[in-house]
Design an enzyme around this catalytic site. Structure first.
Site, PDB file in Angstrom:
ATOM      1  N   ARG A 190      34.949  67.014  57.568  1.00 46.02           N
ATOM      2  CA  ARG A 190      35.872  67.424  56.498  1.00 46.02           C
ATOM      3  C   ARG A 190      37.275  67.331  57.073  1.00 46.02           C
ATOM      4  O   ARG A 190      37.489  67.647  58.258  1.00 46.02           O
ATOM      5  CB  ARG A 190      35.603  68.859  56.038  1.00 46.02           C
ATOM      6  CG  ARG A 190      34.356  69.053  55.225  1.00 46.02           C
ATOM      7  CD  ARG A 190      34.503  68.520  53.783  1.00 46.02           C
ATOM      8  NE  ARG A 190      33.316  68.793  52.976  1.00 46.02           N
ATOM      9  CZ  ARG A 190      32.327  67.912  52.769  1.00 46.02           C
ATOM     10  NH1 ARG A 190      32.364  66.716  53.302  1.00 46.02           N
ATOM     11  NH2 ARG A 190      31.291  68.249  52.013  1.00 46.02           N
ATOM     12  N   GLU A 244      42.830  65.871  50.262  1.00 46.93           N
ATOM     13  CA  GLU A 244      42.222  64.711  49.617  1.00 46.93           C
ATOM     14  C   GLU A 244      42.548  64.778  48.131  1.00 46.93           C
ATOM     15  O   GLU A 244      42.398  65.850  47.539  1.00 46.93           O
ATOM     16  CB  GLU A 244      40.699  64.720  49.808  1.00 46.93           C
ATOM     17  CG  GLU A 244      40.308  64.356  51.220  1.00 46.93           C
ATOM     18  CD  GLU A 244      38.805  64.306  51.436  1.00 46.93           C
ATOM     19  OE1 GLU A 244      38.039  64.416  50.450  1.00 46.93           O
ATOM     20  OE2 GLU A 244      38.383  64.161  52.586  1.00 46.93           O
ATOM     21  N   HIS A 271      36.678  59.035  51.638  1.00 46.95           N
ATOM     22  CA  HIS A 271      35.539  59.962  51.548  1.00 46.95           C
ATOM     23  C   HIS A 271      34.332  59.297  50.866  1.00 46.95           C
ATOM     24  O   HIS A 271      33.878  59.740  49.818  1.00 46.95           O
ATOM     25  CB  HIS A 271      35.940  61.250  50.807  1.00 46.95           C
ATOM     26  CG  HIS A 271      34.999  62.396  51.110  1.00 46.95           C
ATOM     27  ND1 HIS A 271      35.390  63.714  51.111  1.00 46.95           N
ATOM     28  CD2 HIS A 271      33.669  62.426  51.429  1.00 46.95           C
ATOM     29  CE1 HIS A 271      34.361  64.492  51.406  1.00 46.95           C
ATOM     30  NE2 HIS A 271      33.301  63.725  51.597  1.00 46.95           N
TER      31      HIS A 271
HETATM   32  P1  NAP Z   1      24.021  69.670  59.668  1.00 40.10           P
HETATM   33  O1  NAP Z   1      22.717  68.973  59.819  1.00 40.10           O
HETATM   34  O2  NAP Z   1      24.029  71.084  59.208  1.00 40.10           O
HETATM   35  O3  NAP Z   1      24.771  69.563  61.089  1.00 40.10           O
HETATM   36  C1  NAP Z   1      25.926  70.263  61.417  1.00 40.10           C
HETATM   37  C2  NAP Z   1      25.826  70.577  62.898  1.00 40.10           C
HETATM   38  O4  NAP Z   1      27.036  71.184  63.379  1.00 40.10           O
HETATM   39  C3  NAP Z   1      24.692  71.539  63.229  1.00 40.10           C
HETATM   40  O5  NAP Z   1      23.952  70.988  64.265  1.00 40.10           O
HETATM   41  C4  NAP Z   1      25.425  72.818  63.614  1.00 40.10           C
HETATM   42  O6  NAP Z   1      24.816  73.792  64.350  1.00 40.10           O
HETATM   43  C5  NAP Z   1      26.671  72.267  64.246  1.00 40.10           C
HETATM   44  N1  NAP Z   1      27.756  73.252  64.259  1.00 40.10           N
HETATM   45  C6  NAP Z   1      28.149  74.068  63.256  1.00 40.10           C
HETATM   46  N2  NAP Z   1      29.218  74.797  63.626  1.00 40.10           N
HETATM   47  C7  NAP Z   1      29.482  74.449  64.902  1.00 40.10           C
HETATM   48  C8  NAP Z   1      30.450  74.859  65.854  1.00 40.10           C
HETATM   49  N3  NAP Z   1      31.369  75.777  65.552  1.00 40.10           N
HETATM   50  N4  NAP Z   1      30.434  74.276  67.066  1.00 40.10           N
HETATM   51  C9  NAP Z   1      29.520  73.348  67.390  1.00 40.10           C
HETATM   52  N5  NAP Z   1      28.561  72.919  66.525  1.00 40.10           N
HETATM   53  C10 NAP Z   1      28.545  73.464  65.309  1.00 40.10           C
HETATM   54  O7  NAP Z   1      24.967  68.878  58.680  1.00 40.10           O
HETATM   55  P2  NAP Z   1      25.110  67.302  58.499  1.00 40.10           P
HETATM   56  O8  NAP Z   1      24.223  66.858  57.407  1.00 40.10           O
HETATM   57  O9  NAP Z   1      25.004  66.640  59.812  1.00 40.10           O
HETATM   58  O10 NAP Z   1      26.600  67.246  57.945  1.00 40.10           O
HETATM   59  C11 NAP Z   1      27.681  67.702  58.738  1.00 40.10           C
HETATM   60  C12 NAP Z   1      28.930  67.776  57.899  1.00 40.10           C
HETATM   61  O11 NAP Z   1      29.336  66.471  57.539  1.00 40.10           O
HETATM   62  C13 NAP Z   1      28.753  68.491  56.552  1.00 40.10           C
HETATM   63  O12 NAP Z   1      28.918  69.898  56.666  1.00 40.10           O
HETATM   64  C14 NAP Z   1      29.817  67.869  55.674  1.00 40.10           C
HETATM   65  O13 NAP Z   1      30.987  68.642  55.695  1.00 40.10           O
HETATM   66  C15 NAP Z   1      30.074  66.521  56.321  1.00 40.10           C
HETATM   67  N6  NAP Z   1      29.629  65.408  55.483  1.00 40.10           N
HETATM   68  C16 NAP Z   1      30.526  64.436  55.185  1.00 40.10           C
HETATM   69  C17 NAP Z   1      30.128  63.349  54.426  1.00 40.10           C
HETATM   70  C18 NAP Z   1      31.088  62.243  54.095  1.00 40.10           C
HETATM   71  O14 NAP Z   1      30.932  61.600  53.075  1.00 40.10           O
HETATM   72  N7  NAP Z   1      32.070  61.976  54.933  1.00 40.10           N
HETATM   73  C19 NAP Z   1      28.808  63.245  53.957  1.00 40.10           C
HETATM   74  C20 NAP Z   1      27.930  64.263  54.278  1.00 40.10           C
HETATM   75  C21 NAP Z   1      28.342  65.339  55.038  1.00 40.10           C
HETATM   76  P3  NAP Z   1      23.663  73.816  65.476  1.00 40.10           P
HETATM   77  O15 NAP Z   1      24.238  73.169  66.691  1.00 40.10           O
HETATM   78  O16 NAP Z   1      23.373  75.260  65.670  1.00 40.10           O
HETATM   79  O17 NAP Z   1      22.514  73.060  64.936  1.00 40.10           O
END
Ligand code: NAP
Length: 330
Positions: free
Chosen positions: A239, A268, A287
């Site tokens: 984000r 955005e 995005h």
């Molecule tokens: P996810 O599977 O929940 O992975 C997020 C990871 O970040 C988890 O492994 C989490 O915790 C870790 N994390 C959270 N807070 C943290 C911190 N403070 N320090 C270190 N690690 C931390 O989510 P995802 O599906 O991979 O998606 C991630 C993000 O990408 C979404 O939240 C969204 O904002 C963004 N996204 C963007 C697009 C786009 O179109 N550009 C599309 C989809 C998603 P753990 O290490 O405990 O597991």
């Protein structure tokens, strides 16, 4: 006529709506631009279900305006636009769509990585402007090596892992930082867990895959950018506010880092006069991480299934606040 009512805040794939129409009265917002907060409150006022996306603000005021709300389902994995704690307090399950969009998003992320490293968009802009007069020069247009480089992934969730797999395919060394270590993934994919400062100072590519939370806002600011290699490239697929845009501008302008690739910005859409857009060592996509046809269709279908379950008092397939089910005895 069904007694359940659903407001869908944007047009989505018709087959997703087909999953909902048998048991609920649907209203779909016809505009490309989102409803205003006032319009959203009016539409939510008698809705039992909301099918939303990242541009809709679902705050306490909205929830107050929707006394009949039984379930919210969002067509995204990130829920930074939703007051999840407040929804939970009210016993409203909130669905999201992790996993199904991870591969498509990582594909785009790797595209940005390659683009920023090998200056593809920069070259395209340059030649369209009529600058390609010398066919070839051995010292022109040099970029960064991708194969063999170190990819540092911050946030080893579903998308972070898909980035790691793509990196392995390019013979990259993968280091990562996440809140929790993932020993199984470390073994399976040859990943090394490191502290953030080590990751920032050693990675050739730093790729961000964290959710936006109060804790991760400006996770990458001036100090972090200054600690990266001057040859490093930053990729933000998470984000916009995870990176401090003013610090990023200075870093790219003054050469603290070499280049960046962003799929997300703050704000955005990025205004046309934003100083970042004056920089050549930056590539930005609007995005579109998850915007492949199949990924978006699958995501919309999952969101519809989540809402169908939630609104009928059943467990959602993907629920971001499953604790609400304890109170419901599910
Ligand atoms: P996810 O599977 O929940 O992975 C997020 C990871 O970040 C988890 O492994 C989490 O915790 C870790 N994390 C959270 N807070 C943290 C911190 N403070 N320090 C270190 N690690 C931390 O989510 P995802 O599906 O991979 O998606 C991630 C993000 O990408 C979404 O939240 C969204 O904002 C963004 N996204 C963007 C697009 C786009 O179109 N550009 C599309 C989809 C998603 P753990 O290490 O405990 O597991």
């Amino acid at each position: 006529m069904s007694s359940l009512r659903i407001f869908v805040t944007r047009r989505i794939f018709p087959e997703a709506l087909d999953l909902l129409s048998p048991f609920a009265e649907l209203e779909v917002w016809p505009g490309d631009y989102p409803p205003s907060p006032q319009e959203l409150r009016e539409k939510a006022a008698n809705a039992h279900g909301l099918l939303t996306n990242v541009m809709d603000r679902l705050d306490e005021e909205l929830l107050d305006a929707a006394p009949e709300l039984k379930a919210i389902s969002q067509v995204s994995v990130g829920l930074d636009n939703v007051d999840l704690a407040e929804a939970t307090r009210r016993g409203i399950p909130v669905g999201n769509t992790p996993g199904v969009l991870a591969k498509a998003t990582a594909d785009l992320g790797f595209g940005l990585l390659l683009d920023a490293a090998r200056r593809i968009s920069q070259g395209d802009r340059w030649l369209r402007a009529g600058n390609w007069r010398l066919a070839y020069h051995p010292m022109h247009w040099l970029g960064a090596e991708v194969h063999g480089a170190t990819l540092g992934i911050i946030g080893m969730g579903q998308i972070g892992l898909e980035m790691a797999k793509r990196g392995r395919g390019f013979d990259m060394k993968i280091i990562y930082h996440s809140r929790t270590r993932k020993p199984d993934l470390e073994t399976q994919y040859g990943l090394d867990w490191v502290q953030p400062d080590i990751l920032l100072s050693t990675a050739d590519f730093v790729s961000l895959h964290l959710p936006l939370t109060p804790e991760t806002r400006h996770y990458i600011g001036e100090a972090e950018l200054r600690s990266m290699k001057t040859t490093a490239i930053l990729i933000n697929l998470a984000r916009g506010p995870v990176v401090d845009p003013k610090a990023l501008y200075t870093a790219l302008k003054e050469g603290w880092i070499q280049a960046a690739g962003l799929d997300v910005t703050d704000p955005e859409p990025i205004p046309p006069d934003d100083p970042l857009l004056t920089l050549d060592n930056l590539v930005i996509s609007p995005h579109i991480g998850s915007a492949s046809v199949d990924s978006r269709r699958t995501t919309c279908l999952l969101a519809a299934r989540n809402l169908a379950a939630g609104i009928q008092g059943n467990r959602m397939e993907q629920c971001a606040n499953p604790e609400v089910y304890r109170a419901l005895g599910l």
